[in-house]
Design a protein around this motif. Structure first.
Motif, short mmCIF file in Angstrom:
data_model
loop_
_atom_site.label_atom_id
_atom_site.label_comp_id
_atom_site.label_asym_id
_atom_site.label_seq_id
_atom_site.Cartn_x
_atom_site.Cartn_y
_atom_site.Cartn_z
N SER A 295 0.83 -1.21 0.00
CA SER A 295 0.00 0.00 0.00
C SER A 295 0.87 1.25 0.00
O SER A 295 2.02 1.24 0.46
CB SER A 295 -0.93 0.02 1.22
OG SER A 295 -0.20 0.07 2.42
N PHE A 296 0.28 2.33 -0.49
CA PHE A 296 0.93 3.64 -0.52
C PHE A 296 0.01 4.64 0.16
O PHE A 296 -1.21 4.62 -0.04
CB PHE A 296 1.20 4.08 -1.97
CG PHE A 296 1.64 5.51 -2.08
CD1 PHE A 296 2.95 5.88 -1.80
CD2 PHE A 296 0.74 6.51 -2.47
CE1 PHE A 296 3.36 7.21 -1.89
CE2 PHE A 296 1.14 7.83 -2.56
CZ PHE A 296 2.45 8.19 -2.28
N LYS A 297 0.60 5.52 0.98
CA LYS A 297 -0.21 6.53 1.66
C LYS A 297 0.49 7.88 1.59
O LYS A 297 1.69 7.99 1.82
CB LYS A 297 -0.44 6.14 3.13
CG LYS A 297 -1.28 7.16 3.90
CD LYS A 297 -1.67 6.65 5.28
CE LYS A 297 -2.74 5.59 5.19
NZ LYS A 297 -3.29 5.24 6.53
N ASP A 326 3.79 13.72 4.45
CA ASP A 326 4.37 12.40 4.69
C ASP A 326 3.92 11.46 3.58
O ASP A 326 2.72 11.36 3.29
CB ASP A 326 3.93 11.86 6.05
CG ASP A 326 4.58 10.52 6.38
OD1 ASP A 326 5.52 10.50 7.18
OD2 ASP A 326 4.12 9.49 5.83
N ALA A 327 4.88 10.81 2.95
CA ALA A 327 4.60 9.80 1.93
C ALA A 327 5.27 8.50 2.35
O ALA A 327 6.47 8.48 2.64
CB ALA A 327 5.10 10.24 0.56
N SER A 328 4.51 7.41 2.39
CA SER A 328 5.07 6.13 2.85
C SER A 328 4.56 4.99 1.98
O SER A 328 3.47 5.06 1.39
CB SER A 328 4.70 5.88 4.31
OG SER A 328 3.30 5.79 4.47
N GLY A 365 12.93 14.34 6.82
CA GLY A 365 13.24 13.06 7.42
C GLY A 365 12.98 11.90 6.48
O GLY A 365 12.06 11.96 5.64
N ILE A 366 13.76 10.87 6.59
CA ILE A 366 13.52 9.61 5.89
C ILE A 366 13.55 8.49 6.94
O ILE A 366 14.29 8.57 7.92
CB ILE A 366 14.56 9.33 4.78
CG1 ILE A 366 15.98 9.31 5.35
CG2 ILE A 366 14.45 10.37 3.68
CD1 ILE A 366 17.03 8.91 4.33
N TYR A 367 12.74 7.48 6.75
CA TYR A 367 12.64 6.44 7.77
C TYR A 367 12.32 5.09 7.13
O TYR A 367 11.80 5.00 6.01
CB TYR A 367 11.57 6.79 8.80
CG TYR A 367 10.19 7.01 8.23
CD1 TYR A 367 9.30 5.95 8.04
CD2 TYR A 367 9.76 8.30 7.88
CE1 TYR A 367 8.03 6.16 7.52
CE2 TYR A 367 8.49 8.52 7.35
CZ TYR A 367 7.64 7.44 7.18
OH TYR A 367 6.39 7.65 6.65
#
Length: 655
Positions: A295-297, A326-328, A365-367
């Motif tokens: 999934s993409f959010k 925020d993109a995850s 930020g990247i996580y």
């Protein structure tokens, strides 16, 4: 660092050794029904029992009970939870912040549906402006939580999760009135039909000033508050959803001398404290599920907060802008879940009329987070985050980078026993908006200069047990240990004229444990027991280093008797141990009690009444809170209720 690692090892050994002494009786199957709470804050769509990160969930039933007691905001929900403390920062206006495990409110990240729009200038009023009527659950993560949430999540994260529309629809109305002259009128409505859905919350609160001890000063300020929050949902297909929402809140609050509040000021009655606020937050969320369960959010918010503080001969006002993106992406494998993403946050505070305290920060930020079911009984969750932060004001600018690892583990020892351990690093960007500066309305405060971000290391570990003692009595217990160390804490100092912040050379350390137990008999009787021991020390202090306004021992007790769709009765008791004040003196220990009742009269209509603090525990019973003259008063630290015994009642309609 060494102490924290030793604690993790000790907790793990305790959980494994202690479990071996327990007989492995079989567990009735219906126990599993009580576990199926899906957690949203970790974004893995797991239930609590399968999540390595320790999360506490306040469910819809408990939220509804607390809404009966306080319909205006979520302060009571948090105040009566183990390990959480609502700290009032003003004797006359009622401004408050939320502490987790004894640490100041600035170290807790408050979220609404994952959006961090409640910090900085808004922090002293945030929990007073979040209504509970549209909430589905509240998720609390105690301890370092920086992987997904970034800076500010040192003590923990509190995520308020809103309800979403269903095809059945939900339409709720509440009318509440209290003896301290507060009126609340609220409505929530949501429904989905085909490709479209909506949810809308509306709430109006009116409060007249209230002086319980007849000292001419308000314990509860005169206020009016209005919230409207519409959200529109679009479902173009079964795998895609789009949400667009806008929340608008406007409030006015005036406390102080009762004569002034009533419009009868004169030469002997001049003191007041007034807050005028406006908050507008626009949110957008796109959720796309792939055919392979990935999934993409995308989450986007834009928040404006306008606030003006007035006291005699002084005014402080400012406008705060917050932008969050925020993109995850989530990869789901057979026994693994990987979440990776990027986010950007921009925060800009502009002081009106003068620019002394203007400040801004920009964070990228990247996580990545990896959750792995190693076996059926061992589950691991590891995370790593990299943040780059630039913060600046008119005289100072600083850029810092942070690498933030995190690890959590869940051990499902057998059908009754489980254990979690976790630890990680965190940081807090320097800010002038703290509990101490809020108390003084930011008077004579200098801008930040030559300071660096506070950095932390923390760990938690717990042991869980759940089983039927006999056929109709279910017992569950949780024993949790915690420790957090904050290095280079930002400390407010005073040179006799001005206040300013410096980084202390010695740390703040908070450690302790929480014990929770629950008994459920035939699903009708529920007994909750909660105990918190907190030892928080400010090592940079000379002399007494115990953190002010923090009880070492707190006890929560609640007994609920309920017949579904008929009636509900609840009795609560809370013990608070001695607390040290900022002047070094300590307070007495005290108890407070409450009782509530709700009766469903027809299928969709119910009546409720709540007797809060019916033993009338309040600070003015021990000593007058206001000192000095009416025109130039000073106020004691607030360490318990100021308004005393309150009664409220109302009606609810559910369609």
């Amino acid at each position: 660092m060494r102490k924290i690692l030793m604690l993790l090892v000790a907790v793990t050994n305790f959980g494994l050794l202690y479990s071996q002494e327990i007989p492995k009786d079989s567990m009735p199957q219906n126990e599993e029904e009580l576990e199926e709470v899906v957690i949203q804050s970790t974004r893995t769509s797991r239930t609590i029992k399968n999540t390595p990160t320790r999360i506490e969930s306040i469910d819809a039933e408990e939220l509804e009970e607390k809404t009966n007691m306080k319909a205006a905001n979520v302060s009571l929900i948090l105040h009566e939870s183990t390990g959480l403390q609502v700290q009032q920062t003003s004797a006359t206006s009622g401004n408050s912040s939320i502490r987790v495990q004894g640490l100041d409110g600035k170290y807790t990240q408050l979220l609404k549906d994952g959006y961090p729009n409640f910090g900085n200038f808004a922090s002293g009023l945030s929990i007073l402006e979040i209504p509970p009527l549209d909430l589905k659950q509240v998720e609390v993560i105690k301890g370092p939580s920086s992987t997904l949430f970034g800076g500010g999540a040192i003590a923990g994260v509190i995520n308020f999760i809103s309800k979403t529309p269903t095809e059945k629809g939900e339409h709720n109305f509440i009318l509440n009135q209290s003896n301290i002259r507060q009126t609340n009128l609220g409505a929530y409505s949501s429904m989905r039909k085909g490709k479209w859905g909506y949810a809308i919350l509306g709430l109006v609160n009116f409060q007249n000033s209230y002086d319980v001890d007849n000292d001419d000063f308000s314990e509860v300020p005169k206020s009016d508050n209005f919230t409207i929050n519409p959200r529109l949902f679009y479902y173009p297909n079964e795998t895609t959803s789009l949400m667009i929402g806008n929340s608008f809140t406007k409030g006015n609050m005036k406390g102080g001398d009762m004569h002034v509040i009533d419009g009868n000021s004169n030469a002997d009655h001049t003191y007041f404290e007034e807050n005028q606020t406006m908050r507008n937050t626009t949110t957008l969320e796109l959720d796309k599920k792939m055919a392979n369960a990935n999934s993409f959010k995308l989450k986007q918010s834009l928040s404006f907060f306008d606030r003006q503080i007035n006291i005699p001969n002084y005014q402080f006002s400012g406008f705060n802008t917050n932008v969050f993106t925020d993109a995850s992406y989530v990869w789901n494998k057979e026994n693994q879940t990987i979440i990776s993403g990027i986010n950007i946050m921009y925060d800009d505070f502009n002081q009106k009329e003068v620019v002394t305290l203007d400040a801004k920060s920009f964070t990228t930020g990247i996580y990545i987070q990896h959750t792995w079911d190693v076996t059926q009984k061992i589950k691991l969750e590891n995370g790593l985050r990299f943040d780059n932060v630039t913060y600046s004001n008119s005289i100072f600018s600083k850029n810092q980078s942070f690498l933030l690892p995190k690890i959590s583990a869940l051990f499902l020892i057998n059908s009754k026993w489980s254990s979690r351990i976790g630890g990680g690093l965190g940081y807090k960007t320097p800010t002038i908006f703290t509990e101490q500066t809020e108390e003084n309305q930011y008077q004579n405060l200098l801008p930040l200069n030559n300071v660096i971000a506070e950095q932390s290391i923390g760990a938690t570990g717990d042991l869980n047990y759940k089983s039927f003692i006999f056929e109709d009595l279910l017992f569950s217990a949780n024993q949790m240990f915690f420790i957090t160390q904050i290095n280079k804490p930002l400390v407010l100092e005073n040179d006799g004229v001005n206040s300013f912040f410096v980084n202390a050379s010695k740390p703040v350390i908070s450690k302790g444990f929480e014990t929770n137990a629950k008994f459920i008999f035939k699903e009708d009787f529920k007994l909750f027991l909660g105990y918190t021991f907190t030892n928080a020390e400010e090592k940079y202090r000379s002399g007494n280093q115990i953190m002010p306004l923090l009880p070492k021992n707190k006890l929560n007790l609640a007994l609920i008797y309920e017949k579904e769709n008929n009636f509900k009765l609840g009795l609560e008791g809370y013990f608070t141990d001695q607390q040290f004040l900022n002047n070094g003196e300590h307070t007495p220990a005290f108890w407070e009690f409450g009782f509530m009742a709700e009766k469903t009269l027809w299928k969709h209509f119910s009546f409720f009444i709540n007797f809060e603090n019916f033993t009338d525990t309040r600070q003015s019973n021990y000593k007058r809170v206001v000192n000095g003259s009416n025109n130039n008063p000073t106020f004691d630290d607030i360490w318990t209720h100021t308004e005393g015994f309150t009664v409220n009642s109302g009606v609810k309609i559910k369609l």
